[in-house]
Motif scaffolding. Structure first.
Motif, PDB file in Angstrom:
ATOM      1  N   THR A 122     -20.633  33.325  51.203  1.00 29.06           N
ATOM      2  CA  THR A 122     -19.281  33.056  50.710  1.00 29.06           C
ATOM      3  C   THR A 122     -19.232  31.677  50.064  1.00 29.06           C
ATOM      4  O   THR A 122     -18.658  31.503  48.984  1.00 29.06           O
ATOM      5  N   ALA A 123     -19.848  30.698  50.685  1.00 27.32           N
ATOM      6  CA  ALA A 123     -19.901  29.345  50.131  1.00 27.32           C
ATOM      7  C   ALA A 123     -20.712  29.323  48.841  1.00 27.32           C
ATOM      8  O   ALA A 123     -20.310  28.698  47.857  1.00 27.32           O
ATOM      9  N   GLU A 124     -21.854  29.994  48.834  1.00 24.42           N
ATOM     10  CA  GLU A 124     -22.705  30.021  47.649  1.00 24.42           C
ATOM     11  C   GLU A 124     -21.979  30.651  46.460  1.00 24.42           C
ATOM     12  O   GLU A 124     -22.002  30.103  45.354  1.00 24.42           O
ATOM     13  N   ASN A 125     -21.330  31.790  46.675  1.00 20.47           N
ATOM     14  CA  ASN A 125     -20.626  32.476  45.589  1.00 20.47           C
ATOM     15  C   ASN A 125     -19.426  31.667  45.093  1.00 20.47           C
ATOM     16  O   ASN A 125     -19.171  31.606  43.897  1.00 20.47           O
ATOM     17  N   THR A 126     -18.710  31.045  45.992  1.00 20.50           N
ATOM     18  CA  THR A 126     -17.556  30.238  45.593  1.00 20.50           C
ATOM     19  C   THR A 126     -18.004  29.050  44.760  1.00 20.50           C
ATOM     20  O   THR A 126     -17.405  28.736  43.731  1.00 20.50           O
ATOM     21  N   ALA A 127     -19.076  28.386  45.170  1.00 24.88           N
ATOM     22  CA  ALA A 127     -19.597  27.248  44.405  1.00 24.88           C
ATOM     23  C   ALA A 127     -20.108  27.694  43.044  1.00 24.88           C
ATOM     24  O   ALA A 127     -20.022  26.956  42.067  1.00 24.88           O
ATOM     25  N   LEU A 128     -20.630  28.905  42.965  1.00 21.74           N
ATOM     26  CA  LEU A 128     -21.194  29.414  41.721  1.00 21.74           C
ATOM     27  C   LEU A 128     -20.122  29.879  40.734  1.00 21.74           C
ATOM     28  O   LEU A 128     -20.208  29.605  39.536  1.00 21.74           O
ATOM     29  N   TYR A 129     -19.096  30.554  41.221  1.00 26.47           N
ATOM     30  CA  TYR A 129     -18.139  31.218  40.328  1.00 26.47           C
ATOM     31  C   TYR A 129     -16.767  30.555  40.221  1.00 26.47           C
ATOM     32  O   TYR A 129     -15.972  30.969  39.388  1.00 26.47           O
ATOM     33  N   CYS A 130     -16.466  29.582  41.042  1.00 23.23           N
ATOM     34  CA  CYS A 130     -15.136  28.965  41.018  1.00 23.23           C
ATOM     35  C   CYS A 130     -15.226  27.497  40.645  1.00 23.23           C
ATOM     36  O   CYS A 130     -16.279  26.868  40.801  1.00 23.23           O
ATOM     37  N   ARG A 131     -14.120  26.969  40.164  1.00 24.04           N
ATOM     38  CA  ARG A 131     -14.041  25.551  39.838  1.00 24.04           C
ATOM     39  C   ARG A 131     -12.621  25.081  40.104  1.00 24.04           C
ATOM     40  O   ARG A 131     -11.754  25.868  40.481  1.00 24.04           O
ATOM     41  N   LYS A 132     -12.376  23.821  39.886  1.00 29.12           N
ATOM     42  CA  LYS A 132     -11.046  23.256  40.086  1.00 29.12           C
ATOM     43  C   LYS A 132     -10.022  24.097  39.320  1.00 29.12           C
ATOM     44  O   LYS A 132     -10.225  24.428  38.158  1.00 29.12           O
TER      45      LYS A 132
END
Length: 128
Positions: free
Chosen positions: A57-67
């Protein structure tokens, strides 16, 4: 007992992926959640909720989301405390995310490649 939280809000900064000493991925994010009612001045207040995301979940969020990305988080409230440099006890309340849903469009800036845009072709009228 029930300890369940559901939040929908915007990330206040780009997620930064980190790893524990034993290699588990995690990221701490802050979600800005606008309240559904107005204050005495007629303005909408915003709560800034700290969330911890683990593993994939952390890996995907860091990869696909931004501010500014809109995400939905389901999780549980957890409290902890620690002693700061001034020897004062500090209490922290945060959400331990169990599930994250990406609710805004993917971005291409410094992120994984997107699938190509789909070109919409106009439909020609069919004679009757």
């Amino acid at each position: 007992m029930i300890n369940q939280v559901i939040l929908v809000g915007r990330l206040t900064r780009d997620p930064e992926l980190k790893h524990t000493s034993d290699g588990r991925a995690y990221t701490n994010v802050t979600i800005a959640v606008t309240r559904q009612f107005r204050n005495a001045n007629g303005e909408l207040d915003t709560d800034f909720v700290q969330c911890i995301l683990w593993r994939k979940t952390a890996e995907n969020t860091a990869l696909y989301c931004r501010k500014g990305s809109v995400i939905g988080v389901t999780g549980r409230i957890q409290t902890r405390s620690y002693e700061n440099q001034e020897k004062k006890r500090v209490y922290v309340t945060e959400v331990m995310a169990e599930h994250v849903q990406f609710l805004s469009r993917k971005t291409t800036e410094n992120r994984a490649p997107q699938s190509p845009e789909v070109e919409v072709m106009p439909i020609e009228p069919v004679p009757f």
